[in-house]
Scaffold this motif. Structure first.
Motif, PDB file in Angstrom:
ATOM      1  N   GLY A 103       0.807  -1.229   0.000  1.00 27.87           N
ATOM      2  CA  GLY A 103       0.000   0.000   0.000  1.00 27.87           C
ATOM      3  C   GLY A 103       0.826   1.257   0.000  1.00 27.87           C
ATOM      4  O   GLY A 103       0.318   2.342  -0.214  1.00 27.87           O
ATOM      5  N   GLY A 104       2.137   1.129   0.228  1.00 25.47           N
ATOM      6  CA  GLY A 104       2.986   2.315   0.220  1.00 25.47           C
ATOM      7  C   GLY A 104       3.929   2.292  -0.966  1.00 25.47           C
ATOM      8  O   GLY A 104       4.114   1.255  -1.604  1.00 25.47           O
ATOM      9  N   ASN A 105       4.502   3.437  -1.264  1.00 26.58           N
ATOM     10  CA  ASN A 105       5.450   3.536  -2.372  1.00 26.58           C
ATOM     11  C   ASN A 105       6.765   4.163  -1.947  1.00 26.58           C
ATOM     12  O   ASN A 105       7.818   3.845  -2.490  1.00 26.58           O
ATOM     13  CB  ASN A 105       4.871   4.433  -3.481  1.00 26.58           C
ATOM     14  N   PRO A 114      -6.532   8.913   0.850  1.00 26.34           N
ATOM     15  CA  PRO A 114      -7.177   7.611   1.136  1.00 26.34           C
ATOM     16  C   PRO A 114      -6.181   6.466   1.278  1.00 26.34           C
ATOM     17  O   PRO A 114      -6.518   5.448   1.866  1.00 26.34           O
ATOM     18  CB  PRO A 114      -8.079   7.382  -0.091  1.00 26.34           C
ATOM     19  N   TRP A 115      -4.966   6.621   0.758  1.00 24.59           N
ATOM     20  CA  TRP A 115      -3.956   5.568   0.911  1.00 24.59           C
ATOM     21  C   TRP A 115      -3.233   5.671   2.259  1.00 24.59           C
ATOM     22  O   TRP A 115      -2.373   4.851   2.550  1.00 24.59           O
ATOM     23  CB  TRP A 115      -2.936   5.580  -0.239  1.00 24.59           C
ATOM     24  N   ASN A 116      -3.568   6.677   3.057  1.00 24.14           N
ATOM     25  CA  ASN A 116      -2.957   6.797   4.381  1.00 24.14           C
ATOM     26  C   ASN A 116      -3.988   6.892   5.497  1.00 24.14           C
ATOM     27  O   ASN A 116      -3.666   7.326   6.605  1.00 24.14           O
ATOM     28  CB  ASN A 116      -2.021   8.013   4.433  1.00 24.14           C
ATOM     29  N   LEU A 117      -5.234   6.483   5.210  1.00 26.69           N
ATOM     30  CA  LEU A 117      -6.268   6.487   6.261  1.00 26.69           C
ATOM     31  C   LEU A 117      -6.690   5.057   6.537  1.00 26.69           C
ATOM     32  O   LEU A 117      -7.178   4.352   5.649  1.00 26.69           O
ATOM     33  CB  LEU A 117      -7.489   7.299   5.812  1.00 26.69           C
ATOM     34  N   ILE A 160      -2.225   7.321   9.031  1.00 22.64           N
ATOM     35  CA  ILE A 160      -0.894   6.744   9.240  1.00 22.64           C
ATOM     36  C   ILE A 160       0.111   7.516   8.372  1.00 22.64           C
ATOM     37  O   ILE A 160      -0.255   8.469   7.699  1.00 22.64           O
ATOM     38  CB  ILE A 160      -0.871   5.244   8.862  1.00 22.64           C
ATOM     39  N   ASP A 161       1.362   7.076   8.402  1.00 22.33           N
ATOM     40  CA  ASP A 161       2.388   7.556   7.466  1.00 22.33           C
ATOM     41  C   ASP A 161       2.655   9.057   7.638  1.00 22.33           C
ATOM     42  O   ASP A 161       2.432   9.850   6.714  1.00 22.33           O
ATOM     43  CB  ASP A 161       1.934   7.229   6.024  1.00 22.33           C
ATOM     44  N   TRP A 162       3.154   9.414   8.819  1.00 20.64           N
ATOM     45  CA  TRP A 162       3.394  10.817   9.144  1.00 20.64           C
ATOM     46  C   TRP A 162       4.789  11.293   8.725  1.00 20.64           C
ATOM     47  O   TRP A 162       5.192  12.414   9.046  1.00 20.64           O
ATOM     48  CB  TRP A 162       3.187  11.029  10.659  1.00 20.64           C
TER      49      TRP A 162
HETATM   50 MG   LIG Z   1       1.396   5.566   2.821  1.00 15.03          MG
END
Ligand SMILES: [Mg+2]
Ligand SMILES: Nc1ncnc2c1ncn2[C@@H]1O[C@H](COP(=O)(O)OP(=O)(O)OP(=O)(O)O)[C@@H](O)[C@H]1O
Length: 251
Positions: free
Chosen positions: A9-11, A125-128, A137-139
């Motif tokens: 889900g992350g890049n 939406p890719w960090n909720l 997330i992903d701060w």
């Molecule tokens: Mg992310």
């Protein structure tokens, strides 16, 4: 040693793994400043993954928050978009009281127009996580920015990301998100062009990195993210008047 489970889900950050109830992610020069900002938000009542220090391999450790990403779950209803707009407002209001250390170190790949308060910079939406708790997330890209610039990105990614949608319909989603934020007339008027500039900044980051070879943006640009963001840029710019009318209706 507990099992390590890769998290998709992350890049941007390289490998991110789950170990039990924790997440492990690369530690960078900005991690201490980001962790103290996140700790501050938590003490002000904003739910975030709890920072848990550094592991034996030197990685950052944080709380694993269970639940699907908003990006992978059912589309958000208008009431839920209002809720997320309200979450963004709560983050900004808490951040306004945060005073970074004089030697704070931040790393955000897209320059901000000003330094009004520390912002997340990737509220999307890719960090909720949308489980029992709704948590951003992903701060890692947190850095000084402005309410307008951070809200422009969040509002666009949550409501104007599908370029195939009827703009009049998407504009109603946008209006709900911005109402959830309780945006005043100044913000509402400024948002349409700020969203266009924010998408342009993303396109510039991706395309210029493809030329210079700076990763991970170069590969992301070549892998379809460049085309995607260019299409979003055309959509957000072409319908600026529709967004403005929806945002200022009744004002
Ligand atoms: Mg992310
Ligand atoms: N605290 C957490 N709780 C639960 N899942 C998490 C957490 N942190 C990360 N993840 C999962 O790991 C994935 C990658 O993490 P993260 O978003 O931090 O990486 P990234 O590469 O920086 O992402 P991006 O491309 O958004 O910048 C997330 O999409 C999510 O599925």
């Amino acid at each position: 040693m507990e099992d390590e489970q890769p998290l998709a889900g992350g890049n941007a950050a390289g490998p991110v793994v789950r170990v039990g109830d924790t997440v492990r992610k690369a530690w960078t020069a900005s991690t201490p400043s980001v962790s103290s900002y996140v700790d501050f938000l938590r003490s002000a009542g904003v739910d975030t993954p709890r920072p848990l220090g550094r592991d034996a391999q030197g990685r950052q450790v944080q709380e694993f928050v269970p639940g699907p990403l908003a990006m992978d779950a059912q589309a958000l209803s208008r009431a839920q978009l209002r809720r997320v707009g309200g979450m963004v407002r709560a983050i900004h209001d808490a951040s306004a009281a945060f005073v970074p250390a004089v030697d704070a170190c931040w790393h955000s790949p897209i320059p901000a127009p000003d330094a009004e308060l520390v912002c997340h910079n990737d509220l999307a939406p890719w960090n909720l996580i949308r489980g029992d708790r709704w948590v951003f997330i992903d701060w890692d890209a947190a850095a000084p920015s402005t309410r307008l610039w951070d809200l422009a990105y969040a509002a666009q990614t949550f409501t104007l990301g599908d370029v195939g949608r009827d703009p009049a319909d998407a504009a109603q989603d946008l209006a709900c998100f911005v109402t959830g934020y309780r945006a005043d007339a100044r913000l509402r008027t400024a948002l349409p062009s700020a969203m266009a500039r924010r998408v342009d900044a993303m396109v510039h980051l991706l395309r210029s990195s493809e030329v210079s070879g700076v990763e991970p943006w170069a590969s992301m640009s070549a892998d379809g993210h460049g085309e995607h963001w260019e299409a979003v840029g055309r959509y957000v710019t072409a319908h600026e008047r529709v967004w403005r009318e929806a945002l200022t209706a009744g004002a």
